[in-house]
Structure formats: structure tokens, C-alpha cells
Write an enzyme that holds these catalytic residues in place. Structure first.
Site, PDB file in Angstrom:
ATOM      1  N   LYS A 195      55.314  23.298  49.169  1.00 25.87           N
ATOM      2  CA  LYS A 195      53.846  22.606  49.255  1.00 25.87           C
ATOM      3  C   LYS A 195      53.143  22.925  48.218  1.00 25.87           C
ATOM      4  O   LYS A 195      52.295  22.177  47.476  1.00 25.87           O
ATOM      5  CB  LYS A 195      53.044  23.091  50.851  1.00 25.87           C
ATOM      6  CG  LYS A 195      53.447  22.476  51.973  1.00 25.87           C
ATOM      7  CD  LYS A 195      52.709  22.939  52.881  1.00 25.87           C
ATOM      8  CE  LYS A 195      53.281  22.494  54.437  1.00 25.87           C
ATOM      9  NZ  LYS A 195      53.802  20.940  54.561  1.00 25.87           N
TER      10      LYS A 195
ATOM     11  N   THR B 249      51.419  14.107  55.841  1.00 23.38           N
ATOM     12  CA  THR B 249      51.643  14.601  57.051  1.00 23.38           C
ATOM     13  C   THR B 249      50.379  15.648  57.228  1.00 23.38           C
ATOM     14  O   THR B 249      49.886  16.029  56.026  1.00 23.38           O
ATOM     15  CB  THR B 249      52.807  15.641  57.212  1.00 23.38           C
ATOM     16  OG1 THR B 249      52.881  16.267  56.114  1.00 23.38           O
ATOM     17  CG2 THR B 249      54.083  14.132  57.484  1.00 23.38           C
ATOM     18  N   GLY B 250      49.962  16.196  58.197  1.00 33.44           N
ATOM     19  CA  GLY B 250      48.788  17.232  58.544  1.00 33.44           C
ATOM     20  C   GLY B 250      48.644  18.192  57.491  1.00 33.44           C
ATOM     21  O   GLY B 250      47.292  18.283  56.709  1.00 33.44           O
ATOM     22  N   THR B 251      49.175  19.286  57.670  1.00 38.16           N
ATOM     23  CA  THR B 251      49.343  20.443  56.743  1.00 38.16           C
ATOM     24  C   THR B 251      49.198  19.826  55.267  1.00 38.16           C
ATOM     25  O   THR B 251      48.260  20.496  54.766  1.00 38.16           O
ATOM     26  CB  THR B 251      50.418  21.644  56.928  1.00 38.16           C
ATOM     27  OG1 THR B 251      50.314  21.863  58.283  1.00 38.16           O
ATOM     28  CG2 THR B 251      49.774  22.811  56.251  1.00 38.16           C
TER      29      THR B 251
ATOM     30  N   SER C 150      51.171  17.027  61.747  1.00 38.87           N
ATOM     31  CA  SER C 150      52.020  17.944  60.867  1.00 38.87           C
ATOM     32  C   SER C 150      53.524  17.404  61.221  1.00 38.87           C
ATOM     33  O   SER C 150      53.772  16.796  62.311  1.00 38.87           O
ATOM     34  CB  SER C 150      51.750  19.276  61.566  1.00 38.87           C
ATOM     35  OG  SER C 150      52.732  20.414  60.617  1.00 38.87           O
ATOM     36  N   GLY C 151      54.412  17.587  60.310  1.00 39.16           N
ATOM     37  CA  GLY C 151      55.513  16.990  60.314  1.00 39.16           C
ATOM     38  C   GLY C 151      56.522  17.376  61.523  1.00 39.16           C
ATOM     39  O   GLY C 151      56.925  16.413  62.333  1.00 39.16           O
TER      40      GLY C 151
ATOM     41  N   ASP D 102      56.133  13.072  60.557  1.00 36.77           N
ATOM     42  CA  ASP D 102      57.234  12.480  59.815  1.00 36.77           C
ATOM     43  C   ASP D 102      57.568  11.069  60.449  1.00 36.77           C
ATOM     44  O   ASP D 102      57.797  10.069  59.820  1.00 36.77           O
ATOM     45  CB  ASP D 102      58.702  13.238  59.720  1.00 36.77           C
ATOM     46  CG  ASP D 102      58.288  14.623  59.081  1.00 36.77           C
ATOM     47  OD1 ASP D 102      57.734  14.315  57.767  1.00 36.77           O
ATOM     48  OD2 ASP D 102      58.975  15.550  59.312  1.00 36.77           O
TER      49      ASP D 102
END
Length: 152
Positions: free
Chosen positions: A23, A45-47, A65-66, A71
Site C-alpha cells: 500500500k 478496493t476499500g482500504t 476491502s479486498g 477484488d
């Protein structure tokens, strides 16, 4: 498989995904290329998306989030022809609980013939290509032809 043509617009729909250990790299890359990225439509994706949006001010459409299905949401958008480029910094040295989703996502990007970057070098090559800011025709599976053949 029969193919048909899909036209990518000048403003691309770009999916941004990064595994936890990657990240920081994707965030730094997004900051470096902020002036280019702001001309396009970003999905993540979320984060990852929230980090990029908060740190760069870029507008990002965030999925889950993945590991929670993000994903797969991105994969669905790829299948629908709604994602043009996938920037996916994944960690090849650590397995994640959603490894099957990761494999499926990469498979869909290949099936639907979209450019994929999996590291800094390939991401830089994509955004520095003259095609990145142009309308581009790509060959994709002709799903209707495929379906018609299956229904005979």
C-alpha cells in the site's frame, strides 16, 4: 473465441489495488502521478482507495476491502467492460486469505485484454505510454457470439 472491438475513452477507468505490504508503494506512486491520474476515473478496493483519496485528494470510487469482496467487485467491473486499466501491487512473497480472488482478478484482466501493472516499473510504463491519454481500441471476447454458440 471470436473477438470484437471495445473502445477505451481518453479518460480511462483505472482500478487501483494493493496488498497490505504494498500500500505504501502504491500510495507514493499515486502521489507521484497525481496530475495524470486526476484526468481519469479511479476505482479501488476499500482500504487502498480510502488511503489514496485521503492522502492525495483524488476522487476514488471505493469498493469493499479486498478480502471482503472488493477484488471480486473490481473483477465484475472488468467483465462488464467498465475498467480499462488495472494497477495491482500484489505481494508475491506473502499469501493472503483471498488468494483465489486475486487469481480470478488477474485471469479476468487477461481474458478482457486490459493493461495490468503489478509493480512500480510496469505502472510507470503504462502511464508514460502515449496510449494512456488517447482513445484506444482493444480486442475483447465477443460474449454474445460465445453465448449464441453455447445455446445451440
Amino acid at each position: 473465441m471470436e473477438l470484437t472491438t471495445r473502445t477505451m475513452a481518453t479518460a480511462k477507468n483505472i482500478a487501483l489495488i494493493a496488498h497490505d505490504h504494498c500500500k505504501t508503494s502504491l500510495l507514493a506512486w499515486s502521489k507521484k502521478h497525481k496530475s495524470l491520474l486526476k484526468k481519469h476515473h479511479l476505482y479501488a478496493t476499500g482500504t487502498t482507495g480510502n488511503l489514496i483519496q485521503n492522502e492525495t485528494g483524488l476522487s476514488v470510487t471505493n469498493m469493499l476491502s479486498g478480502p471482503m469482496g472488493g477484488d471480486q467487485q473490481i473483477g465484475s467491473l472488468i467483465s462488464e467492460g467498465k475498467i480499462d486499466v488495472l494497477i495491482f501491487f500484489w505481494d508475491p512473497l506473502n499469501s493472503v486469505p483471498h488468494d483465489p480472488d486475486v487469481k480470478a482478478l488477474l485471469r479476468l484482466a487477461t481474458v478482457w485484454n486490459i493493461p495490468v501493472a503489478t509493480n512500480l516499473a510496469s505502472a510507470d510504463f503504462i502511464v508514460s505510454s502515449p496510449l494512456f491519454s488517447e482513445s484506444v481500441d482493444i480486442q475483447v471476447p465477443d460474449y454474445q457470439h460465445y453465448l449464441n454458440g453455447r445455446l445451440k
